[in-house]
Design a protein around this motif. Structure first.
Motif, PDB file in Angstrom:
ATOM      1  N   HIS A  34      59.660  47.293  64.315  1.00 61.98           N
ATOM      2  CA  HIS A  34      60.204  48.576  64.881  1.00 61.98           C
ATOM      3  C   HIS A  34      59.209  49.764  65.739  1.00 61.98           C
ATOM      4  O   HIS A  34      58.352  49.103  65.835  1.00 61.98           O
ATOM      5  CB  HIS A  34      60.096  49.746  63.129  1.00 61.98           C
TER       6      HIS A  34
ATOM      7  N   HIS B  20      59.101  52.946  67.921  1.00 57.03           N
ATOM      8  CA  HIS B  20      59.601  55.096  68.121  1.00 57.03           C
ATOM      9  C   HIS B  20      59.845  54.982  69.288  1.00 57.03           C
ATOM     10  O   HIS B  20      59.344  55.282  70.176  1.00 57.03           O
ATOM     11  CB  HIS B  20      59.113  55.741  67.294  1.00 57.03           C
TER      12      HIS B  20
ATOM     13  N   CYS C  42      55.800  58.450  60.497  1.00 59.87           N
ATOM     14  CA  CYS C  42      56.299  57.207  59.408  1.00 59.87           C
ATOM     15  C   CYS C  42      54.530  56.694  58.815  1.00 59.87           C
ATOM     16  O   CYS C  42      54.182  56.861  59.724  1.00 59.87           O
ATOM     17  CB  CYS C  42      56.449  56.237  61.488  1.00 59.87           C
TER      18      CYS C  42
ATOM     19  N   CYS D 257      53.414  52.745  60.429  1.00 60.31           N
ATOM     20  CA  CYS D 257      52.614  53.390  61.387  1.00 60.31           C
ATOM     21  C   CYS D 257      51.734  54.405  61.226  1.00 60.31           C
ATOM     22  O   CYS D 257      50.731  53.624  61.621  1.00 60.31           O
ATOM     23  CB  CYS D 257      53.314  54.064  62.614  1.00 60.31           C
TER      24      CYS D 257
HETATM   25 ZN   LIG Z   1      56.505  53.406  62.489  1.00 56.18          ZN
END
Ligand SMILES: [Zn+2]
Length: 93
Positions: free
Chosen positions: A30, A32, A41, A44
């Motif tokens: 994923h 961003h 997040c 992250c």
């Molecule tokens: Zn993330």
């Protein structure tokens, strides 16, 4: 002998395995569009944080005697009854 898995159990197992695989793929790939979203997040944040350092506040052990071992002789009292004398021993080779 093992009982074969039921068809419903087999489907549940495959569903769980595929969900776990897709979750791992989604977490690792994923991204961003901007940094503000990546800061909020949780994946992250964990991925870019430093490894935790183990710390301990152990006190030094205290060794103190709490007593002495008092040994006492134990003598078993053997009794031989008349019945035990009549039992034949193992044959000699
Ligand atoms: Zn993330």
């Amino acid at each position: 002998m093992q009982e074969p898995m039921r068809l419903s159990s087999r489907w549940v197992v495959w569903l769980c395995l595929s969900l776990m695989l897709w979750t791992a793929v989604a977490e690792s790939t994923h991204n961003h569009p901007n940094k503000t979203e990546s800061a909020s997040c949780s994946i992250c944040v964990v991925a870019h944080s430093t490894a935790p350092v183990a710390s301990s506040n152990q006190v030094r052990p205290v060794f103190a005697s709490i007593g002495l071992l008092q040994e006492e002789e134990v003598i078993a009292k053997a009794r031989l009854s008349v019945f035990e004398l009549g039992i034949r021993g193992p044959p000699a080779v």
